[in-house]
Design an enzyme around this catalytic site. Structure first.
Site, short mmCIF file in Angstrom:
data_model
loop_
_atom_site.label_atom_id
_atom_site.label_comp_id
_atom_site.label_asym_id
_atom_site.label_seq_id
_atom_site.Cartn_x
_atom_site.Cartn_y
_atom_site.Cartn_z
NE ARG A 24 -3.01 0.42 3.25
CZ ARG A 24 -2.50 0.41 4.49
NH1 ARG A 24 -1.78 1.45 4.92
NH2 ARG A 24 -2.70 -0.60 5.30
CE1 TYR A 28 -13.39 14.98 -16.15
CE2 TYR A 28 -13.09 14.73 -13.79
CZ TYR A 28 -13.39 14.19 -15.02
OH TYR A 28 -13.72 12.86 -15.12
CG ASP A 75 -6.48 18.72 -13.88
OD1 ASP A 75 -5.75 18.12 -14.69
OD2 ASP A 75 -7.62 18.33 -13.58
CE LYS A 134 -9.71 11.28 -18.38
NZ LYS A 134 -9.94 12.44 -17.55
#
Ligand SMILES: *Cc1c(COP(=O)(O)O)cnc(C)c1O
Length: 387
Positions: free
Chosen positions: A52, A104, A176, A201
């Site tokens: 993790r 977004y 971003d 993306k």
């Protein structure tokens, strides 16, 4: 492979963060599909104790992305929104965050529906207008969150001007950078404190993985973000990290083709009698063109346009009649996508609000892929003929 940070983008994309596997000589970083790591004595291990917290495949990806953003640190997450979540949890009730008004949708939902109920304050303004920002800069402002180019209107925000405006203050500027990618735009070099990606993306580039990343030069922020990964667990798996590492190796050549194809489609659409407006930062009449030319290497693979017949039905027919462009949300993959924001990604915005921000009924968004340009233009030509 000994790469130095001053080497070219393509060299860094292929090599940075990676070493041949010491146990076998495998040139490509293996998928370390493990949850834990053996210790020779309590607390004595080879840099990883539990997956993790860290994993060698993920560490290679983090090193690679950090190099591409010219950052000291990269921290990867299980999705773009998980990376935003990890940042926002470092702010406290009463803190105000300023952001753009065509943000977004998933970011907007996270801000207003998850964090606003906990007492964080958000204000959404047109950040391409710096006088609006000046008015909003009250003492409770702790962060400015921006996207550029914005989605879907492709407005351009001046990263350096905003960073300069708040430099010396405690206000973080976070960008971003999903639409531009580090190949086209490096926000840290322009004064931002952190840069975030939906690696889903362009970074992944093949529409086969969900991921997020944050790059920063701040040791303090890296520590805070690693603490979030350890404490809340939004870590990417080794297979996803490996897919993303494979993606970044071709980011530079994919982006070159995305931009080249987009330029040709913009020129085709601009001359088409049924098309009303083409929004693309590479067009000299785009209001953000000058800033985009300054802060970006090229203008990207995203195009937005409207039709002279501004009806929902015409736009819906058009986006349903392409053969090469697939009708789908998302962006940044090798394949071309077409999308109708008013009935898809931005359908939750009331019509009146939509119209006010310039999100017309006939607004269509293209994510231009890397196919042959003749086929892409012919496809749009036949779809427009039927519209
Ligand atoms: C897709 C996207 C996100 C969210 O990322 P996920 O990987 O889908 O969680 C955030 N910002 C922008 C600009 C995006 O396009």
């Amino acid at each position: 492979m000994k790469v130095k940070s001053d080497m070219g983008f393509g060299t860094l994309a292929v090599h940075a963060g990676q070493q041949p596997d010491p146990s076998s000589g495998a040139i490509m970083t293996p998928i370390y599909q493990t949850s834990t790591y053996v210790q020779s004595r309590p607390g004595v291990h080879q840099g990883h104790d539990y997956a993790r917290v860290s994993n060698p495949t993920r560490s290679a990806l983090q090193g690679n992305l950090a190099a591409l953003e010219n950052a000291k640190h990269g921290v990867c997450f299980s999705s773009g929104v998980a990376s935003i979540d990890a940042i926002i949890k470092n702010y406290r009730p009463g803190d105000k965050i300023i952001s753009t008004n065509d943000l977004y949708g998933g970011t907007f939902r996270l801000f207003t529906q998850v964090f606003e109920p906990f007492g964080l304050k958000f204000s959404f303004i047109d950040l391409s207008d710096l006088s609006q920002l000046e008015k909003e800069l009250t003492p409770d402002v702790k962060m400015i969150w921006l996207e550029t180019p914005t989605n879907p209107l492709l407005r351009i925000i001046d990263i350096k001007a905003i960073s300069d405006m708040v430099s010396g203050s405690e206000i973080d500027v976070i960008v971003d950078n999903t639409f531009a990618t580090p190949y086209l735009q490096r926000p840290l070099d322009l004064g931002a404190n952190m840069v975030m990606h939906s690696t889903t993306k362009y970074i992944g580039g093949h529409s086969d993985v969900i991921g997020g990343a944050i790059c920063t030069n701040s040791d303090e922020w890296e520590e805070k973000l690693m603490f979030q990964i350890k404490s809340t667990g939004a870590a990417p798996g080794p297979m996803d990290s490996w897919l993303l590492l494979r993606g970044t190796k071709t980011l530079h050549i994919r982006m070159q083709r995305h931009c080249e194809n987009a330029r040709a489609i913009v020129s085709f659409l601009s001359d088409h009698p049924k098309v009303d407006r083409v929004l693309y930062p590479g067009l000299p009449d785009h209001p953000g063109h000058e800033i985009a030319a300054r802060q970006m290497k090229d203008f990207g693979g995203m195009i937005t346009f409207t039709l002279k017949n501004d009806s929902l039905a015409t736009a819906e027919n058009l986006v349903s009649s392409t053969n090469v462009f697939a009708l789908a949300e998302s962006l940044g993959g090798v394949e071309s996508l077409i999308e109708h924001p008013a009935s898809m990604t931005h359908a939750s915005i009331p019509e009146e609000e939509r119209m006010k921000t310039g999100l017309n009924n006939s607004l269509i968004r293209l994510s231009v892929g890397i196919e042959d340009i003749e086929d892409l233009v012919a496809d749009l030509d036949q779809a427009l003929a039927g519209a």
